[in-house]
Design a protein around this motif. Structure first.
Motif, PDB file in Angstrom:
ATOM      1  N   ASP A  56      11.715  45.348  48.918  1.00  0.00           N
ATOM      2  CA  ASP A  56      11.368  46.132  50.383  1.00  0.00           C
ATOM      3  C   ASP A  56      10.255  47.660  50.192  1.00  0.00           C
ATOM      4  O   ASP A  56       9.679  48.000  51.643  1.00  0.00           O
ATOM      5  CB  ASP A  56      12.499  47.153  50.469  1.00  0.00           C
ATOM      6  CG  ASP A  56      13.734  46.355  50.722  1.00  0.00           C
ATOM      7  OD1 ASP A  56      13.457  45.438  51.228  1.00  0.00           O
ATOM      8  OD2 ASP A  56      14.826  46.967  50.766  1.00  0.00           O
ATOM      9  N   ARG A 116       7.410  45.561  51.459  1.00  0.00           N
ATOM     10  CA  ARG A 116       7.309  45.898  52.577  1.00  0.00           C
ATOM     11  C   ARG A 116       7.261  46.498  53.973  1.00  0.00           C
ATOM     12  O   ARG A 116       6.324  46.486  55.342  1.00  0.00           O
ATOM     13  CB  ARG A 116       8.276  44.581  53.420  1.00  0.00           C
ATOM     14  CG  ARG A 116       8.683  43.052  53.161  1.00  0.00           C
ATOM     15  CD  ARG A 116       9.780  42.860  52.799  1.00  0.00           C
ATOM     16  NE  ARG A 116      11.430  43.027  53.072  1.00  0.00           N
ATOM     17  CZ  ARG A 116      11.848  42.975  51.589  1.00  0.00           C
ATOM     18  NH1 ARG A 116      11.336  41.540  51.591  1.00  0.00           N
ATOM     19  NH2 ARG A 116      13.255  42.853  50.805  1.00  0.00           N
ATOM     20  N   TRP A 117       7.420  48.233  53.758  1.00  0.00           N
ATOM     21  CA  TRP A 117       6.958  49.299  54.265  1.00  0.00           C
ATOM     22  C   TRP A 117       6.140  48.927  54.220  1.00  0.00           C
ATOM     23  O   TRP A 117       4.749  49.627  54.656  1.00  0.00           O
ATOM     24  CB  TRP A 117       8.022  49.761  53.368  1.00  0.00           C
ATOM     25  CG  TRP A 117       7.674  51.519  54.586  1.00  0.00           C
ATOM     26  CD1 TRP A 117       7.796  51.777  55.566  1.00  0.00           C
ATOM     27  CD2 TRP A 117       7.184  52.788  53.546  1.00  0.00           C
ATOM     28  NE1 TRP A 117       8.504  53.437  54.968  1.00  0.00           N
ATOM     29  CE2 TRP A 117       7.214  53.813  54.248  1.00  0.00           C
ATOM     30  CE3 TRP A 117       6.813  52.872  52.271  1.00  0.00           C
ATOM     31  CZ2 TRP A 117       6.628  54.729  53.899  1.00  0.00           C
ATOM     32  CZ3 TRP A 117       6.104  53.741  51.248  1.00  0.00           C
ATOM     33  CH2 TRP A 117       5.715  55.026  53.185  1.00  0.00           C
TER      34      TRP A 117
END
Length: 74
Positions: free
Chosen positions: A42, A45-46
């Motif tokens: 995550d 992806r950020w």
């Protein structure tokens, strides 16, 4: 790492186009190799989203993410 311990954070730089952004990201230390901090999917992806927004020049989003620097005239 136990639930009572804080999650370590480290600065990361994202640079695209004329913008560079310094953000703080959470890191994890894998049990099989705790010598090197890693990023969760995550978080990666950020960072990719920040890169896309930097390329588009979305300064408002970048400022919410971290410290923003703009390339000056050369």
């Amino acid at each position: 790492m136990s639930p009572s311990q804080p999650i370590p954070q480290t600065p990361r730089w994202v640079q695209r186009g004329e913008y560079a952004v310094e953000v703080e990201v959470e890191v994890v230390f894998p049990e099989d190799d705790p010598s090197e901090p890693c990023l969760e999917p995550d978080t990666v992806r950020w960072l990719d989203e920040i890169a896309r927004r930097a390329e588009k020049g979305d300064v408002a989003y970048l400022r919410r993410a971290g410290r923003v620097f703009q390339l000056g005239p050369q």
